[in-house]
Enzyme design. Structure first.
Site, mmCIF file in Angstrom:
data_model
loop_
_atom_site.group_PDB
_atom_site.id
_atom_site.type_symbol
_atom_site.label_atom_id
_atom_site.label_comp_id
_atom_site.label_asym_id
_atom_site.label_seq_id
_atom_site.Cartn_x
_atom_site.Cartn_y
_atom_site.Cartn_z
ATOM 1 N N CYS A 142 40.504 31.884 40.275
ATOM 2 C CA CYS A 142 39.409 32.097 41.233
ATOM 3 C C CYS A 142 38.049 32.160 40.530
ATOM 4 O O CYS A 142 37.624 31.180 39.954
ATOM 5 C CB CYS A 142 39.693 33.323 42.100
ATOM 6 S SG CYS A 142 38.761 33.291 43.668
ATOM 7 N N HIS A 235 44.248 32.438 45.028
ATOM 8 C CA HIS A 235 44.934 33.646 44.557
ATOM 9 C C HIS A 235 46.433 33.568 44.860
ATOM 10 O O HIS A 235 46.947 34.323 45.691
ATOM 11 C CB HIS A 235 44.353 34.892 45.224
ATOM 12 C CG HIS A 235 43.055 35.336 44.646
ATOM 13 N ND1 HIS A 235 42.957 35.955 43.414
ATOM 14 C CD2 HIS A 235 41.786 35.257 45.127
ATOM 15 C CE1 HIS A 235 41.688 36.244 43.164
ATOM 16 N NE2 HIS A 235 40.961 35.830 44.181
ATOM 17 N N GLU A 237 48.788 34.714 43.292
ATOM 18 C CA GLU A 237 49.474 35.954 42.902
ATOM 19 C C GLU A 237 49.395 37.047 43.964
ATOM 20 O O GLU A 237 50.111 38.064 43.868
ATOM 21 C CB GLU A 237 48.881 36.485 41.589
ATOM 22 C CG GLU A 237 47.543 37.216 41.701
ATOM 23 C CD GLU A 237 46.342 36.303 41.909
ATOM 24 O OE1 GLU A 237 45.233 36.819 42.094
ATOM 25 O OE2 GLU A 237 46.515 35.057 41.866
#
Length: 306
Positions: A142, A235, A237
């Site tokens: 990001c 993102h 994760e």
């Protein structure tokens, strides 16, 4: 994956309850393997949440990995207790002379600032330069990806008319690369950002190869130098409720925040979000560790011989 972390890291107990294999030092030392050394430069404000999210994402490879959490010196965290940082983190100065097989540089909530206005920008530039000689492969997430694209290739970030927020579909663009091995043709991934890097600017940079992109969210995944640098613009994760927490946080502050796109069932924030991106997130991190770290890194670093 046997994740080797400090025994009293708070994330350890949560991971074990989720049936994720976390290895203690005694067991790790009994295995006659050279574990991968992976650093995580955690620039996110809620560091314990990010630790847990990233460690979850590493959980599907048999490789043994030693994790080192790293923080910058020129910034004082307002959302993570200093005792946690002092106990579980090392500063860049403390790891400067070490070498890592892999490094992750996370996002940070500073995207609407100019890069040069960020209080740790000078230190981050030093880290980017250090990665060239001390890290086999670096994965930037990001804002970390935007900052690295600016540092290495001079690509400017662009302010979006409104926050890119929610789940977006992406298309795999180069299936021959191991980085997207096991991916479906299209996959979902979370985004939460106010800025982007132009797809045209990335495509016009000869060193960069676009691996996955979205018609609405732009480039999601690109790489350079045969995977020594990997840039993730979203993102993957994030866990099931991260976007929900961000939405409610901003709503409670009275900010003009829209519902995360295609996230809450029936667009009702009272409904529990469906987890629809975990398999591809795990594949991304597993492929990175296997094909761009483990398969490439030297068995013994020169400084390990000393």
């Amino acid at each position: 994956m046997p994740i080797r972390i400090q025994n009293d890291l708070p994330a350890k107990e949560i991971l074990e309850k989720e049936n994720i294999f976390v290895m203690d030092d005694t067991r790790a030392l009994s295995q006659r393997v050279r574990p991968l050394k992976v650093g995580i430069l955690n620039l996110m404000p809620l560091k314990e949440e990010t630790e847990l999210q990233l460690l979850r994402s590493f959980s599907n490879t048999p490789l043994q990995v030693n994790i080192t959490f790293i923080t910058v010196s020129n910034h004082q965290s307002k959302h993570t207790d200093m005792s946690h940082l002092n106990k579980f983190y090392q500063t860049f100065e403390e790891v400067r002379k070490k070498r890592f097989d892999g490094l992750i540089i996370t996002g940070a909530p500073v995207e609407q600032m100019e890069f040069e206005e960020v209080d740790y920008w000078t230190e981050l530039r030093e880290i980017f330069a250090w990665c060239e000689s001390h890290v086999t492969s670096t994965l930037y997430i990001c804002w970390g990806a935007q900052a690295a694209l600016y540092y290495y290739y001079g690509l400017e970030k662009v302010l979006l008319p409104q926050k890119l927020f929610g789940l977006y579909w992406h298309k795999v663009m180069n299936r021959k690369e191991p980085l997207v091995r096991g991916f479906d043709d299209y996959f979902l991934a979370p985004h939460s950002r106010h800025t982007t890097v132009s797809r045209d600017a990335i495509a016009a940079t000869p060193e960069l190869k676009i691996m996955a992109e979205s018609e609405e969210a732009g480039v999601f995944l690109c790489m350079a130098e045969d995977g020594r640098k990997i840039f993730v613009m979203g993102h993957p994760e994030y866990d099931r409720v991260t976007l929900a927490k961000e939405y409610r946080r901003d709503k409670d502050k009275g900010l003009d925040i829209q519902l995360p796109r295609d996230y809450f069932p029936d667009n009702d924030d009272r409904n529990r979000p469906n987890l629809q991106w975990r398999a591809h997130a795990n594949a991304l991190y597993t492929n990175w560790l296997n094909y761009y770290v483990y398969q490439i890194t030297p068995y013994v670093w020169e400084d390990d011989k000393e």
